[in-house]
Design a protein around this motif. Sequence first.
Motif, PDB file in Angstrom:
ATOM      1  N   GLY A  30      -4.710   8.812 -14.816  1.00 13.79           N
ATOM      2  CA  GLY A  30      -4.106   7.868 -13.916  1.00 13.79           C
ATOM      3  C   GLY A  30      -4.266   8.211 -12.488  1.00 13.79           C
ATOM      4  O   GLY A  30      -4.128   7.098 -11.475  1.00 13.79           O
ATOM      5  N   TYR A  31      -4.009   9.600 -11.539  1.00 13.50           N
ATOM      6  CA  TYR A  31      -4.331   9.898 -10.220  1.00 13.50           C
ATOM      7  C   TYR A  31      -5.529   8.770  -9.258  1.00 13.50           C
ATOM      8  O   TYR A  31      -5.168   8.340  -8.457  1.00 13.50           O
ATOM      9  N   ARG A  81       4.911  13.954 -11.991  1.00  8.71           N
ATOM     10  CA  ARG A  81       5.921  14.029 -12.748  1.00  8.71           C
ATOM     11  C   ARG A  81       4.488  14.369 -14.082  1.00  8.71           C
ATOM     12  O   ARG A  81       4.959  14.907 -15.197  1.00  8.71           O
ATOM     13  N   MET A  82       3.302  14.067 -13.511  1.00  5.27           N
ATOM     14  CA  MET A  82       2.343  14.082 -14.609  1.00  5.27           C
ATOM     15  C   MET A  82       1.704  16.015 -14.772  1.00  5.27           C
ATOM     16  O   MET A  82       1.390  16.146 -15.767  1.00  5.27           O
ATOM     17  N   GLN A 120       4.417   5.521  -5.432  1.00  6.15           N
ATOM     18  CA  GLN A 120       4.122   5.543  -6.615  1.00  6.15           C
ATOM     19  C   GLN A 120       2.981   6.833  -7.562  1.00  6.15           C
ATOM     20  O   GLN A 120       3.711   7.589  -8.236  1.00  6.15           O
ATOM     21  N   ILE A 121       2.268   6.803  -6.594  1.00  4.10           N
ATOM     22  CA  ILE A 121       1.420   7.524  -6.970  1.00  4.10           C
ATOM     23  C   ILE A 121       1.596   9.180  -7.104  1.00  4.10           C
ATOM     24  O   ILE A 121       1.081   9.668  -7.910  1.00  4.10           O
ATOM     25  N   SER A 122       1.891   9.711  -6.417  1.00  2.57           N
ATOM     26  CA  SER A 122       2.697  10.988  -5.665  1.00  2.57           C
ATOM     27  C   SER A 122       4.003  11.053  -6.849  1.00  2.57           C
ATOM     28  O   SER A 122       4.656  12.297  -7.128  1.00  2.57           O
ATOM     29  N   VAL A 182       1.181  -1.057   0.402  1.00  2.00           N
ATOM     30  CA  VAL A 182       0.361  -0.068   0.186  1.00  2.00           C
ATOM     31  C   VAL A 182       1.073   1.531  -0.120  1.00  2.00           C
ATOM     32  O   VAL A 182       0.217   2.181  -1.034  1.00  2.00           O
ATOM     33  N   ILE A 183       1.938   1.475   1.166  1.00  2.00           N
ATOM     34  CA  ILE A 183       2.744   2.273   1.167  1.00  2.00           C
ATOM     35  C   ILE A 183       3.511   2.751  -0.336  1.00  2.00           C
ATOM     36  O   ILE A 183       3.698   4.208  -0.652  1.00  2.00           O
TER      37      ILE A 183
END
Length: 613
Positions: free
Chosen positions: A272-273, A138-139, A131-133, A125-126
């Motif tokens: 993708g967020y 980047r986006m 990765q989302i951060s 989970v962490i």
Amino acid sequence: MSTPSRFKKDKEIIAEYESQVKEIRAQLVEQQKCLEQQTEMRVQLLQDLQDFFRKKAEIETDYSRNLEKLAERFMAKTRSTKDHQQYKKDQNLLSPVNCWYLLLNQVRRESKDHATLSDIYLNNVIMRFMQISEDSTRMFKKSKEIAFQLHEDLMKVLNELYTVMKTYHMYHAESISAESKLKEAEKQEEKQIGRSGDPVFHIRLEERHQRRSSVKKIEKMKEKRQAKYSENKLKSIKARNEYLLTLEATNASVFKYYIHDLSDLIDCCDLGYHASLNRALRTYLSAEYNLETSRHEGLDIIENAVDNLEPRSDKQRFMEMYPAAFCPPMKFEFQSHMGDEVCQVSAQQPVQAELMLRYQQLQSRLATLKIENEEVKKTTEATLQTIQDMVTIEDYDVSECFQHSRSTESVKSTVSETYLSKPSIAKRRANQQETEQFYFMKLREYLEGSNLITKLQAKHDLLQRTLGEGHRAEYMTTRPPNVPPKPQKHRKSRPRSQYNAKLFNGDLETFIKDSGQIIPLIVESCIRFINLYGLQHQGIFRVSGSQVEVNDIKNSFERGENPLADDQSNRDINSVAGVLKLYFRGLENPLFPKERFNDLISCVSDETEVQRG
């Protein structure tokens, strides 16, 4: 419009345009700040989620270790016991011990599950939130590059519009100036033509030549100004057309940017967020749900063991575990003295009469003791049933304590006043202990009586076998005077057909006069039955009985029968109480007259005031 006024108007238009462009520039800068701020907030949110799950993983790890220590502590304590050896051998345990072992296994199972949960938080989970951060940052950078390009293109369009507008204003001003000069030349021409129309005989020849030359000059000047006006007019028209086309294109570009491009830019930042966050949180949900599923599976096993808590089978297992302690001893054999070989009761003539009298006394006493002990047994069984009702009451539901409100408040802390409040528990325990004390007193009385009956019955049976069937038949034909008579059945009332008064839904005084019963049989019989079997029954007059049985008892009383006689004590106590309530409820004139209702209420109120005072 004069030239100064026209110039002033042009300046105002340009100033307004520049102000509008300035506002657009400020909006573009603010849009970029908003997108950047949103990205920062997302990164901070993701960082908080990482910190939260990292801390939660630590808590789960500590909880797992504590559960493991708890289980190991008590497992080590029980490994040396005989129960554990039996468990390892065939797992045939007493049901409470089985529940205990399953409870310890459930703790160890929960320990492993919480360790697994901690591992999922740390390594799955962490990592997803990290990765989302990274993806969000980047986006945003990619979207920022595109936004800068769009802003540059938009500013180019606005600058182009400004240039075209200035060109249009310039050519239009030149066209207006050329038109003004042309009109001035036309006026001079008209003035000169008017002079040339005067009578010529008064004008000298030299003056005529001058006038002709002046007219020609004015005509040439007019032609030049006409050409200049036409040229400037054409440029003005083309400049205006170009300005209008550019204006339309600019408005379309601005509209497209604000309505479509901005939305696309936000979508690029969001790319993708939400889907990634959805997957990360669903990983958490899957872990928690599987933890609950595993926990429920273990709890179902314990619940099944709890449902199988059976005293009878446990009693059998317990006695089988200790056969040396609970196996009945061998019978005592007759020990002869100094060669005496006779091992039977002698019924020879010198002692026959004495044995017969003793046999009759035993039989008489046994009859009395059995009747008395049977009554004690019924009371004991009724009391035991009351205790069982007390200890099996369903006071274990604590679901109200775990009801969450719709807000983010903590769980509901109030408890049910019915079962879980301390006053209610204390009262019920006091009643239970009092009932238990009465039960053990009656049980002791019953066991002492049954022990005495067993001893006397053994002597009676041996004497009966010794004296033979002939003596027994002779005794049965003539009952000894000291033997109590056979208990009589409860009196039966005369059939209902012999009197016309209604029993149910009738008048009590009329029924008493017509039937001759001082107390109606239904009242006497029901109260007698309740006194015998219902004084220790929980819920008397509150819990409803079987409607079928109530109707059956009621119909029997209506026919003049007594369905609650001594030999019919298998009636349900709640049904009997229901019949008695039904009878009093249906009386035409109640026991407490209606006209005295207010007096009774006032008495109750006065008594309440006295107690409060």
